[in-house]
Design a protein around this motif. Structure first.
Motif, mmCIF file in Angstrom:
data_model
loop_
_atom_site.group_PDB
_atom_site.id
_atom_site.type_symbol
_atom_site.label_atom_id
_atom_site.label_comp_id
_atom_site.label_asym_id
_atom_site.label_seq_id
_atom_site.Cartn_x
_atom_site.Cartn_y
_atom_site.Cartn_z
ATOM 1 N N ASN A 11 48.487 34.455 45.439
ATOM 2 C CA ASN A 11 47.329 33.547 45.421
ATOM 3 C C ASN A 11 47.083 33.085 43.997
ATOM 4 O O ASN A 11 47.418 33.778 43.028
ATOM 5 C CB ASN A 11 46.083 34.221 46.015
ATOM 6 N N THR A 36 45.540 30.755 48.691
ATOM 7 C CA THR A 36 46.729 31.511 49.063
ATOM 8 C C THR A 36 47.892 30.543 49.217
ATOM 9 O O THR A 36 47.741 29.477 49.823
ATOM 10 C CB THR A 36 46.453 32.249 50.385
ATOM 11 N N SER A 153 44.810 38.280 48.335
ATOM 12 C CA SER A 153 46.064 37.954 49.043
ATOM 13 C C SER A 153 46.095 38.513 50.454
ATOM 14 O O SER A 153 47.082 38.360 51.160
ATOM 15 C CB SER A 153 47.274 38.475 48.247
#
Lengths: 389, 389
Positions: A11, A36, A153
């Motif tokens: 990310n 992301t 993430s």
């Protein structure tokens, strides 16, 4: 022996995380928001096997074995997920069994792209799958203790890491803002810059900023709260110009805080700044904000750009940053751009052409989903050992 | 025809001036403190002649004639000193006479060293001498309207420019902190850096910072007042380590504010940052703070260092920044360093040697006195015209 194999995404922070209020629990001094990236282009992949027959916990990262028990962040994640698993009555894998972990990135470490967020997210996600622990906000507090930004993430799309207020960090969680499907045409060009310098690690850099920067607290108290609120609005409204301005301003301010640190932390180099100049000139030339840069603790640029504008931007990048390898598949990676450079000859006079070969390569990717589990065919372990062993 | 010839020094800000609260009157948003450099190495020299026979006000800067009447800053200085001269009954030169002005710097403009401060200080000082106006704080308000930092070049030693509070700017004056004789062994190495980039002018840069930086007001309100007070104490106590830390921190913070500007202003380059790293490593290696960098709106470094430590520092600079021209008189300018590099072989392993020829040349100078009047032998005008005409 039970085994799971998962992938987790990288990310890129838009409102930056910089500074901890608790070192060990990894509690940040401010909220951050990230996007992301698609796992096709950039991801960590992890296989975890658990067996009654394993003697020790072992781990291989990109084929090199690490001393698991000595790695406090790794152990914290392992113990953390195991603690959550205690609540899970249907658990098939005994918590007393040792685990073997293999992890790899599908992109070169040399790219200077933060791999630890994807790596720890993948570890924690895989452990959760192994032990049947639900994927929820509580899990993000475990990932956070591996690497702060790893908590972001665990979700796709746009994600906010809330700093939280509690001392134990239980409210310092990541939550989705919107899914990848909300703004599917949000693409990214990552310009990987040639750089030889030794830089201060993020961990040390942010410690030093918190201790010495006389501007950081003002950023935390007065600027970030408004900026995160405005960024959420821009994302929800798919308002690219507002999104772009906040993105660029927060990248600049993060590097300003790093520079106000004593001794200063410098992550951008002359090429990074040439990219900044290029993006501002490009937007000005077009008469519309169609590209937005952001830089993490390194010289590489991530440029946000909508899908429909990628080809035009890429044509300009290729013109301004000429490269001997332009034609090679190694130079331009990721999502194929169907429009060719030749279709966008607009950028002649107005943009300053830079010396050759300032960029190592370019990765074209886009907003993506969170981690997911793969089939056993994708396992990185055979009989509990890495394929290469 | 009456004529005067004067010289005025360059000054280097320690607590930086960045941002105006009034564009035309050049009123700053914060106090600043500078050190005046020796005129032997760096100065502006100006001759002003006044004659009943002159038809127009004319000016030559480094041999190029400028359109005086169209230059609002220049005219503001001329009118300003003439207004003060109205109070001067003993005045020999009529205010109705036109003036011819010739000005030169004794250092190349290409050095990227701010020449406007010395230039406007010299202009205003020379006009004051011509019209018999006393050299006092009021005169600094006139110089300030030519170029902000010019007000600080009207005094030697260490000088504070007080921002003032009045709308007409009459209390925005420069005042001496201590004379050059207070700390006579304060020396400076100016490292002139090779640089090709086009940069934002200070005037435009500070306008943009005031409008867009979300950190600048915090600097002005909370940081500069304490920093100027502490710097004055360090100067008064001749406390080099404290002086050095404030100097480096304020240089970094000024560039942080420039970076927090939108679009960002970037004045330091990779070589500048290599110099920053070098100074911190050098001090660490020695185990004592003996060198302090500061950077203005450009890539060149000014390194403050006490006289007794110059040779050692210079030896390290020569080692870390090797140059093909090291032996030439053109490379190492200014005050002769009697100790040679060979006497200081200490800096071998610990400091990172940089690629060759990153520096253009080095100027060695020290704290100096304010402007002074020269004899007619030094005039830049003959019969009211530049020598070269």
């Amino acid at each position: 022996m039970f085994s799971v194999t998962c992938i987790a995404p990288v990310n890129i922070a838009i409102v930056k995380y910089w500074g901890k209020r608790h070192e060990e629990l990894i509690l940040p001094i401010n909220d951050s928001i990230s996007m992301t990236l698609g796992t096709n282009e950039l991801c960590a992949k992890t296989t975890i096997a658990a067996s009654e027959g394993f003697q020790h916990n072992r781990m291989w990262l990109n084929d090199d074995e690490l001393p698991v028990e000595e790695d406090s962040r790794l152990m914290r994640c392992l113990k953390g997920v195991q603690r959550l698993a205690l609540a899970n009555v249907s658990q098939k894998v005994s918590l007393s069994w040792k685990v073997h972990i293999a992890s790899r990135n599908n992109f070169p470490t040399a790219a200077g792209l933060a791999s630890s967020a994807a790596g720890y997210a993948c570890l924690v996600y895989s452990l959760a799958r192994l032990y049947g622990v639900p994927i929820n906000e509580e899990l993000t507090t475990i990932a956070r203790q591996g690497s702060g930004s790893a908590c972001r993430s665990l979700y796709g799309g746009f994600v906010q890491w809330h700093r939280g207020a509690l001392e134990d960090g239980s409210d310092s969680v990541a939550k989705p803002v919107v899914s990848a499907q909300h703004w599917p045409n949000m693409h990214v060009l990552i310009l990987v810059v040639n750089d030889e310098r030794k830089k201060t690690s993020s961990t040390k850099g942010m410690q030093r900023s918190v201790t010495t920067s006389q501007l950081i607290q003002h950023r935390v108290d007065k600027i970030v709260p408004e900026r995160t609120a405005n960024l959420r609005k821009a994302i929800e409204a798919r308002d690219f110009p507002s999104f772009a301005e906040i993105t660029m301003k927060d990248s600049n301010q993060f590097h300003a805080i790093a520079l106000d640190t004593y001794p200063p932390c410098v992550y951008m180099n002359d090429v990074s700044h040439a990219i900044v100049d290029f993006v501002h000139s490009y937007n000005e030339t077009i008469g519309e904000v169609q590209a937005a840069y952001t830089f993490d603790a390194g010289p590489n640029a991530c440029i946000y750009v909508l899908k429909e504008n990628v080809a035009k931007l890429l044509a300009a990048v290729q013109k301004v940053f000429p490269n001997d390898a332009t034609e090679s598949v190694e130079y331009l990676r990721g999502i194929t751009v169907s429009d060719t450079v030749e279709k966008h000859p607009a950028f002649n006079g107005t943009l300053n052409v830079q010396p050759k070969n300032l960029l190592k390569y370019i990765i074209h990717t886009k907003v993506g989903d969170g981690p997911c589990q793969l089939s056993d065919d994708d396992s990185l372990l055979t009989n509990g050992l890495p394929l290469s062993h």
